[in-house]
Enzyme design. Structure first.
Site, PDB file in Angstrom:
ATOM      1  CB  CYS A 180     -14.147   1.549 -14.789  1.00 50.29           C
ATOM      2  SG  CYS A 180     -15.178   2.844 -14.822  1.00 50.29           S
TER       3      CYS A 180
ATOM      4  CD  GLU B 221      -3.134  -1.151  -0.164  1.00 54.22           C
ATOM      5  OE1 GLU B 221      -2.705  -0.195  -0.420  1.00 54.22           O
ATOM      6  OE2 GLU B 221      -3.619  -2.156  -0.485  1.00 54.22           O
TER       7      GLU B 221
ATOM      8  CG  ASP C  60      -8.714   3.019  -5.626  1.00 58.98           C
ATOM      9  OD1 ASP C  60     -10.659   3.427  -5.314  1.00 58.98           O
ATOM     10  OD2 ASP C  60      -7.631   2.664  -6.104  1.00 58.98           O
TER      11      ASP C  60
ATOM     12  CB  CYS D 171     -18.370   1.280 -22.098  1.00 53.91           C
ATOM     13  SG  CYS D 171     -17.820   2.230 -21.192  1.00 53.91           S
TER      14      CYS D 171
ATOM     15  CB  CYS E 117     -22.973   2.370 -16.200  1.00 52.87           C
ATOM     16  SG  CYS E 117     -21.393   4.336 -16.243  1.00 52.87           S
TER      17      CYS E 117
ATOM     18  CE1 TYR F  57      -6.975   2.296  -1.352  1.00 58.02           C
ATOM     19  CE2 TYR F  57      -4.681   3.155  -0.892  1.00 58.02           C
ATOM     20  CZ  TYR F  57      -6.373   1.939  -1.295  1.00 58.02           C
ATOM     21  OH  TYR F  57      -5.069   1.180  -1.604  1.00 58.02           O
TER      22      TYR F  57
ATOM     23  CB  CYS G 267     -18.232  -2.439 -17.335  1.00 59.43           C
ATOM     24  SG  CYS G 267     -18.278  -1.269 -15.963  1.00 59.43           S
TER      25      CYS G 267
END
Length: 289
Positions: A191, A35, A136, A198, A207, A118, A201
């Site tokens: 995305c 992280e 995030d 798309c 969406c 985060y 997706c």
DNA sequence: AAAGCGTGGAC
DNA sequence: TGTCCAAGCTT
């Protein structure tokens, strides 16, 4: 946005990347290191340094026992070397305050150097399976599009955004943790900021942005980061010289890296103030010990 | 709260 | 080529 959970979770189960810091084999320390390294840095560039880091310092105590300069050197070209310093400081705090074990509570994580909202949420969620909103840049973009109907989220998370994310969070810990990583992965792989796919997706049919015809971004201009001639570039040059040297480097080598004296001296001062550079006598510099 | 902080890949 | 962007944090 009627139930987004099933399609996203199903998609994740099929398309998730097998990253070293994911899954049952990954220790909390491995997650924590990942992280820190992933802050503003793409996955592809983190893979090798992450493996090398854990091989050298398998536990927080191992890192805490090393000189800060070694952490900076090991950080290599990942960028934002202050992260190396903060990871070292966080490891030290883990040893001092938590017996050497990465804490699982959000508040304890948040109190560590270099850990913001985060990162605290991500570690609690990914390493310990806790239920947390993990907001995030990927998740924010997915929600901005799917629910908000706009191409990009605002500069900083809004209260409404956080409330939405909270509402969407599945009620049980395990599913919430998977949801968090799944929405991030969707933003990272499908995305995306530049050219979203798309067609691939799992929530394209729900969406709002796609339904509206993918309208172009219409918000305030997002400022780019200048580079040529900036202090950042100057500091980067200086740090590269020190990293690539085995011991102290003579002042002349620093001058060669950045001839303009006013800016060079200013950057040197800031690097020393940050703890990234140590003055050795009057004529040379080194990574701190 | 807005600006500062590295680096390199993609287009 | 230059611009944009990548799992943010700190002051």
């Amino acid at each position: 946005m009627s139930d987004l959970h099933a399609p996203v979770l199903d998609w994740y189960a099929e398309h998730r990347r097998d990253l070293p810091w994911r899954g049952a084999g990954a220790s909390p320390w491995s997650v924590m290191v990942s992280e820190f390294m992933l802050q503003q840095t793409p996955v592809a560039r983190v893979l090798a340094p992450h493996a090398a880091w854990l091989a050298r310092w398998p536990t927080p105590a191992d890192l805490a026992a090393a000189p800060t300069g070694e952490a900076v050197r090991m950080w290599g070209r990942l960028g934002y070397p202050r992260r190396a310093l903060r990871l070292h400081a966080a490891a030290t705090a883990v040893v001092e305050r938590h017996g050497g074990e990465v804490p699982d509570a959000y508040a304890d994580l948040l109190a560590l150097p270099g850990v913001g909202d985060y990162t605290a949420s991500a570690i609690a969620s990914f390493a310990f399976g806790r239920r947390h909103v993990v907001l995030d840049t990927n998740v924010r973009r997915v929600f901005a599009r799917a629910v908000g109907g706009v191409e990009f989220p605002t500069t900083a998370p809004t209260k409404a955004e956080r409330e939405l994310a909270t509402e969407l969070l599945p009620p049980d810990d395990a599913t919430a943790a998977t949801w968090a990583v799944a929405t991030m992965e969707l933003g990272a792989l499908v995305c995306t900021a530049r050219s979203p796919e798309c067609g691939a997706c799992p929530i394209a049919d729900r969406c709002a942005w796609l339904r509206a015809g993918r309208p172009a971004y219409d918000g305030p201009p997002r400022r780019g980061q200048a580079w040529q001639g900036t202090d950042r570039q100057c500091r980067g040059r200086i740090m590269a010289v020190l990293r690539d040297a085995e011991g102290p480097v003579h002042a002349a080598d620093v001058v060669a890296a950045w001839p303009e004296s006013t800016q060079r001296e200013r950057c040197l001062e800031s690097l020393v103030a940050d703890g990234l550079v140590a003055r050795v006598g009057d004529e040379s510099y080194a990574l701190p010990s």
